[in-house]
Design an enzyme around this catalytic site. Sequence first.
Site, PDB file in Angstrom:
ATOM      1  N   HIS A   1       0.659  -1.160   0.190  1.00 14.12           N
ATOM      2  CA  HIS A   1       0.281  -0.256  -0.156  1.00 14.12           C
ATOM      3  C   HIS A   1       0.909   1.323  -0.233  1.00 14.12           C
ATOM      4  O   HIS A   1       2.374   1.337   0.598  1.00 14.12           O
ATOM      5  CB  HIS A   1      -1.008  -0.101   1.412  1.00 14.12           C
ATOM      6  CG  HIS A   1      -0.360   0.296   2.154  1.00 14.12           C
ATOM      7  ND1 HIS A   1       0.208   0.784   3.295  1.00 14.12           N
ATOM      8  CD2 HIS A   1      -0.126  -0.987   3.294  1.00 14.12           C
ATOM      9  CE1 HIS A   1       0.558   0.720   3.883  1.00 14.12           C
ATOM     10  NE2 HIS A   1       0.791  -0.205   4.835  1.00 14.12           N
TER      11      HIS A   1
ATOM     12  N   GLU B   1       4.220  -5.496   4.179  1.00 11.08           N
ATOM     13  CA  GLU B   1       4.202  -5.098   5.657  1.00 11.08           C
ATOM     14  C   GLU B   1       5.784  -5.208   7.005  1.00 11.08           C
ATOM     15  O   GLU B   1       6.521  -5.911   6.434  1.00 11.08           O
ATOM     16  CB  GLU B   1       2.770  -5.695   6.551  1.00 11.08           C
ATOM     17  CG  GLU B   1       2.275  -5.350   5.665  1.00 11.08           C
ATOM     18  CD  GLU B   1       1.226  -4.159   6.463  1.00 11.08           C
ATOM     19  OE1 GLU B   1       1.759  -3.570   6.962  1.00 11.08           O
ATOM     20  OE2 GLU B   1       0.448  -3.643   5.134  1.00 11.08           O
TER      21      GLU B   1
ATOM     22  N   ASP C   1      -0.806   4.218   0.834  1.00 11.75           N
ATOM     23  CA  ASP C   1      -1.437   4.946   2.144  1.00 11.75           C
ATOM     24  C   ASP C   1      -0.557   5.105   3.100  1.00 11.75           C
ATOM     25  O   ASP C   1      -0.252   3.699   3.274  1.00 11.75           O
ATOM     26  CB  ASP C   1      -2.514   4.733   1.659  1.00 11.75           C
ATOM     27  CG  ASP C   1      -3.293   3.659   2.504  1.00 11.75           C
ATOM     28  OD1 ASP C   1      -2.250   2.796   1.701  1.00 11.75           O
ATOM     29  OD2 ASP C   1      -3.930   3.348   3.320  1.00 11.75           O
TER      30      ASP C   1
ATOM     31  N   GLU D   1      -4.547   0.566   2.654  1.00  5.88           N
ATOM     32  CA  GLU D   1      -4.617  -0.288   3.563  1.00  5.88           C
ATOM     33  C   GLU D   1      -5.076  -0.165   4.744  1.00  5.88           C
ATOM     34  O   GLU D   1      -5.692  -0.555   5.703  1.00  5.88           O
ATOM     35  CB  GLU D   1      -3.452  -0.718   3.224  1.00  5.88           C
ATOM     36  CG  GLU D   1      -2.957  -2.383   4.432  1.00  5.88           C
ATOM     37  CD  GLU D   1      -2.445  -1.516   5.629  1.00  5.88           C
ATOM     38  OE1 GLU D   1      -2.705  -3.134   6.080  1.00  5.88           O
ATOM     39  OE2 GLU D   1      -2.104  -0.908   5.779  1.00  5.88           O
ATOM     40  N   GLU D   2      -4.510   1.526   5.269  1.00  2.00           N
ATOM     41  CA  GLU D   2      -4.848   1.420   6.473  1.00  2.00           C
ATOM     42  C   GLU D   2      -6.347   2.568   7.030  1.00  2.00           C
ATOM     43  O   GLU D   2      -6.526   3.064   7.902  1.00  2.00           O
ATOM     44  CB  GLU D   2      -3.570   2.979   6.713  1.00  2.00           C
ATOM     45  CG  GLU D   2      -2.051   2.705   6.065  1.00  2.00           C
ATOM     46  CD  GLU D   2      -1.299   1.934   7.584  1.00  2.00           C
ATOM     47  OE1 GLU D   2      -2.205   1.835   8.504  1.00  2.00           O
ATOM     48  OE2 GLU D   2      -0.184   1.493   7.694  1.00  2.00           O
TER      49      GLU D   2
END
Length: 378
Positions: A66, A162, A68, A133-134
């Site tokens: 991601h 991650e 973001d 994602e966040e």
Amino acid sequence: MSPTLELACDLISRPSVTPDDQGCQEVMAVRLAAIGFRIESMPFGEVTNLWARRGDSEPVFCFAGHTDVVPTGPLDQWTSDPFLPTIRDGRLYGRGAADMKGSLAAMVTAVESFVAEHPDHPGSIAFLITSDEEGPSINGTVKVVDHLEQRGEKIDYALIGEPSCRERLGDTIKNGRRGSLTGQLRVHGKQGHVAYPQLALNPFHASAPALAALCAEVWDQGNAHFPPTSFQIANLNMGTGADNVIPGHLDVQFNLRFSTELTPDVIRTRVRQILDASGIDYDLSWRLSGHPFLTAAGRLVAATREAIREITGIETQLSTSGGTSDGRFIAPTGAEVVELGPLNASIHQIDEYVGVDELDQLAAMYRLLLERLFLNRD
């Protein structure tokens, strides 16, 4: 400055707070297109998603991640501007450095290096990148995966960048995650004067035994791959603001992180049994963020461990700890999923950072993983 560090700095400089991508995916797409990737933008709502693929055959290995980032928090508490990537004492500082723009940069440069040496590699390499994602995670990876499934496009292996490591790069990879189920409980009482409790019903007093019972409940014992299920009260709100009024209701938000020993339906039933036994008047709604998933020790886990061992000499540990990740949307399709990224010590914090040397090491691991999967097949 290495190519990976340079790209990480470029991505960090873009204030891509959820769901605003701020052009990060375009930066990645241009570089991937230059080495033969087919680029597809898949926007859903206000979320930007990127699907890029090189090759038409199987297996399909996907780098997932991601662009973001979470909000910065108080700017005056940062040592340097969170969107001005800064190197101090061997660390690259900036919002998203560890979670997870450093990983994204390492993915891109790893693939560039791999393709340069193996332009006719077997199988397919893909990127699935979201800007959601966040945040709510409803218009990101889950939507892209659904779209791919509808057109018969399958992911065989997925590596999510991650931040997985605890003390040293490569010491931990995630091969699964617990499920997450949130309950929103409203307990009804009767508002009244605190001096006349016999004329009112305090919802906290009425529900305290039930809440204590939920906190004390042993949900399961876990198993070889997952710790026992946990129950935590996250928010508890009541009151009118006055010190002489018994409030009319109590709102409680709680979350269970659950193992493969339980299902959401079993949890819901057990919670209601405890609440019903207390005799309180209540309303209860649920939000399921994701089911637990587990990738067994197979080809992807073995290849990831080999790549880490060759670069660092570390025998990595498998873990299912932590929160949820977008792996919960990819794993149900049948894909093997692992998470490997930098140290997670500073994620979501003031002065988030990633080690400068870690970036090139991570890129080297990612490239070796591609070699193990595509070039050393039995």
